[in-house]
Design an enzyme around this catalytic site. Structure first.
Site, PDB file in Angstrom:
ATOM      1  N   GLY A 168       0.795  -1.216   0.000  1.00  0.00           N
ATOM      2  CA  GLY A 168       0.000   0.000   0.000  1.00  0.00           C
ATOM      3  C   GLY A 168       0.827   1.264   0.000  1.00  0.00           C
ATOM      4  N   ASP A 211       5.870  -5.258  12.201  1.00  0.00           N
ATOM      5  CA  ASP A 211       5.042  -5.768  11.100  1.00  0.00           C
ATOM      6  C   ASP A 211       5.565  -7.122  10.622  1.00  0.00           C
ATOM      7  OD1 ASP A 211       2.913  -5.734   9.369  1.00  0.00           O
ATOM      8  OD2 ASP A 211       3.925  -4.546   7.843  1.00  0.00           O
TER       9      ASP A 211
END
Length: 691
Positions: free
Chosen positions: A20, A133
């Site tokens: 993204g 992450d």
């Protein structure tokens, strides 16, 4: 961006990934001559100064890490508005692709991969860098089996303005730790929790928590237990399951104290003496809340009496000795009261009788739940009841659209004319369609699958566009419209990149012929770049073209530049030679073929003709400096003579020594046996048909 060079050094060769926030390209470092991976920040974030500043700072922090299991950061730079990070190129696949293709993995392979990730995390944590992450998409597996963790610290650069735009953080919600889901500060143990989920997914082929929305998944991390790995895959050793159970404790204090501690446990988990060890038990596992019953104390015997009786009686329940009976003064009042009661009773009876004649009759309300609204409404109105119209609607997984799912009165008597409210099903509760336009097709598919869609209901339509290949151009249903992930079909229109064609060969064509050929191939001639230069081709024909040679791939609409000959160069020398040839047997026909080479090309066909007697052919050569011309004579397909003609041997200005009567067009039959013959050199067909 493919083909672009960033910072004057990194030539982008092919797109190999992206998310993204950024796109990742395989690139060539033109200075060091090696392949690298270049992560390029997406355009929508290029002018967010806060984001760019954090992006660069975190990338520089990650560059300080040096470990065999961490992707190395080589450079951070900016080329005009383009921000990029140059990283080590890993030739292989990411762990998400491996899980998708081969999960569940063997315990030995999963433990080996998890151990290398642990080693990388331990190094990062010692350098005060938290990944935040950890997920299979950020784990690269080289063809040599080496595990590389990437994107260290990049997740920290996400601002509140980008969380809902890109979907990159929400997309990782399946790997969030409970404290991450709460939005509180995360630390080393958050990475350990995420790694526990990755190990769970490698060994079971599934995620521990799934939900209809990212919020529901986050709540499950906080509140719900997960299905234990060995219940999904009984082949997992108990010792390995224990590692997962400890890493994924909701309470951070019950997890491993460090990545090093988890690594030590992993390295011994497959030892024979540990394979069947007892299941790991935590103190709070069996605790249940005790149900408390509210006990109402019983009334004491003397509290059950009325107040007067308590005063009038002693503790033994007998009357007190001093109590006197009242005198009989109650007879008359009692009689009058009885008469009044009778009169009141008659009056009430009369009123009720009259009311029964005037009031609506009672109606038994039937149950219409499960009936179509129109049918239910007609049934109730036939009984003299009113129905709220239009009815309120409510989502339901149990009832079809338009079917009554609730009614406010049922199986009871009401007065005729009463109003009944029926609640009608609007169908299943719909999930808002995520915004997929502008993302890569693979990322869009991952988002839809995380909502519960199967890939067979995702329709991919491809079309040419100026957008990068693989980019989602449009979607149906559109963003934010409700849809059912379990039944809906989603159509994604995906870019095939710019339309391309093969470049035609324009060499030897006239300008008008070239225009027609380019138009036929959806290309165009660059009118501003038509050059006229001397050349060793026929005057007025094209001898050079750009940007591509024949059959090279170019985009539709590309403007093509051409160079047209305006005659031979000044240094060219031209001479006509009379070539005399005899048949093999005088009076018997022989086939004579003459081929020449000069500055215009090699093995140019001059003439093929049958002769029965000695015949002379004038052959004109055009020579360039430092070159040599050549004439070859074939008789009956056998080479019989070769005449070399050096440039130096030709005078600068020479008149042909051929009489005018030798003009080939004056020769009877010329061109009939060889209609393509050109006595003045002809066209270069680059063939030697006789050899």
């Amino acid at each position: 961006m493919i083909g672009q060079t960033l910072g004057g050094r990194y030539e982008l060769l092919a797109r190999i990934g992206g998310g993204g926030m950024a796109l990742v390209y395989k690139a060539k470092d033109l200075v060091l001559g090696r392949f690298v991976a270049v992560k390029v920040l997406r355009q929508q974030f290029m002018h967010d100064e806060d984001f760019v500043r954090r992006f660069r700072r975190e990338a520089q922090a990650a560059a300080s890490l040096s470990h065999p299991n961490i992707v190395s950061i080589y450079d951070v730079g900016q080329d005009e508005d383009t921000h990029f990070i140059v990283m080590e190129y890993v030739d292989g696949n990411n762990l998400n692709e491996i899980i998708r293709e081969r999960a569940p993995l063997q315990a030995e392979e999963a433990v080996r991969i998890a151990s290398q990730i642990c080693d990388a995390l331990d190094h990062a944590h010692h350098n005060q860098i938290i990944h935040r992450d950890i997920k299979p998409h950020n784990i690269l597996i080289g063809k040599n089996g080496r595990v590389k963790v990437t994107d260290f610290g990049i997740a920290r650069a996400v601002t509140s303005s980008t969380i809902t735009q890109t979907g990159s953080v929400v997309g990782s919600v399946h790997y969030f730790s409970p404290e991450h889901a709460k939005g509180v500060a995360t630390g080393e143990k958050s990475d350990i929790y995420s790694l526990g989920i990755v190990l769970y997914q490698m060994l079971t082929g599934r995620l521990p928590f799934l939900g209809e929305s990212p919020i529901s998944v986050a709540l499950k991390h906080l509140q719900e237990p997960f299905e234990e790995p060995r219940l999904v895959n009984p082949h997992i050793p108990q010792s390995v399951e224990n590692v997962i159970l400890k890493a994924m404790r909701k309470n951070p204090q019950e997890r491993y104290a460090s990545a090093k501690q988890m690594l030590d446990d992993l390295e011994t988990s497959l030892q024979p003496q540990r394979l069947n060890e007892p299941r790991l038990h935590f103190p709070g596992d069996d605790d249940e809340e005790e149900e408390r019953t509210l006990v109402i104390p019983a009334l004491k015997p003397d509290m059950r009496m009325s107040g007067e009786e308590t005063v009038a009686r002693g503790e033994d329940g007998k009357r007190d000795a001093g109590f006197e009976e009242p005198k009989r003064r109650w007879v008359m009042p009692t009689v009058l009261s009885a008469v009044a009661l009778v009169l009141v009773g008659i009056l009430i009876w009369a009123v009720l009788a009259l009311k029964g004649q005037l009031s609506p009759k009672d109606v038994q309300v039937p149950t219409v739940v499960g009936t179509k609204y129109e049918d239910a409404k007609a049934q109730l109105e036939q009984l003299g009841l009113n129905v709220v119209d239009p009815p309120p609607q409510k989502a339901s997984d149990q009832y079809d659209v338009g079917v009554v799912m609730e009614q406010d009165k049922q199986d009871m008597s009401v007065k005729e004319g009463a109003t009944i409210t029926l609640t009608v099903s609007s169908g299943k509760e719909l999930t808002p369609m995520p915004a997929l336009t502008g993302s890569s097709y693979d990322d869009a598919v991952d988002q839809l699958k995380s909502l519960g869609m199967t890939e067979d209901r995702i329709v991919k339509k491809e079309e040419y566009s100026d957008s990068e290949e693989g980019t989602v151009l449009s979607q149906d249903p559109p963003a934010n419209q409700g849809f059912d992930p379990e039944e809906a079909t989603v159509t994604l229109t995906v870019s095939k990149g710019p339309e391309t064609v093969k470049m035609p060969n324009l060499i030897g064509m006239t300008l008008e012929e070239a225009k027609a050929e380019l138009l036929k191939n959806n290309l165009r001639l660059d009118e501003q770049k038509i050059s006229y230069e001397p050349s060793y081709v026929t005057k007025g024909t094209i001898f050079k073209q750009f940007p591509a040679e024949q059959n090279e791939t170019v985009q539709v609409g590309t403007a093509v530049q051409v160079w047209i000959s305006n005659g031979y160069p000044a240094e060219a020398k031209e001479k006509t030679y009379n070539v005399t040839v005899s048949p093999a047997v005088e009076g018997t026909a022989s086939t004579i073929r003459i081929v020449y080479s000069d500055a215009r090309g090699q093995n140019i066909e001059y003439k093929t003709k049958k002769i029965q007697s000695t015949t002379t052919f004038p052959v004109t050569l055009v020579l360039a400096p430092d070159t040599e011309g050549e004439i070859k004579v074939y008789r009956d397909n056998q080479l019989v003579d070769t005449f070399p003609v050096p440039y130096e041997d030709v005078p600068a200005a020479t008149e042909p020594d051929v009489p005018a009567s030798t003009d080939p067009y004056a020769d009877p039959g010329f061109g009939q046996d060889n209609p393509n013959g050109y006595p003045d050199g002809g066209q270069d067909n680059n063939q030697d048909n006789g050899r």
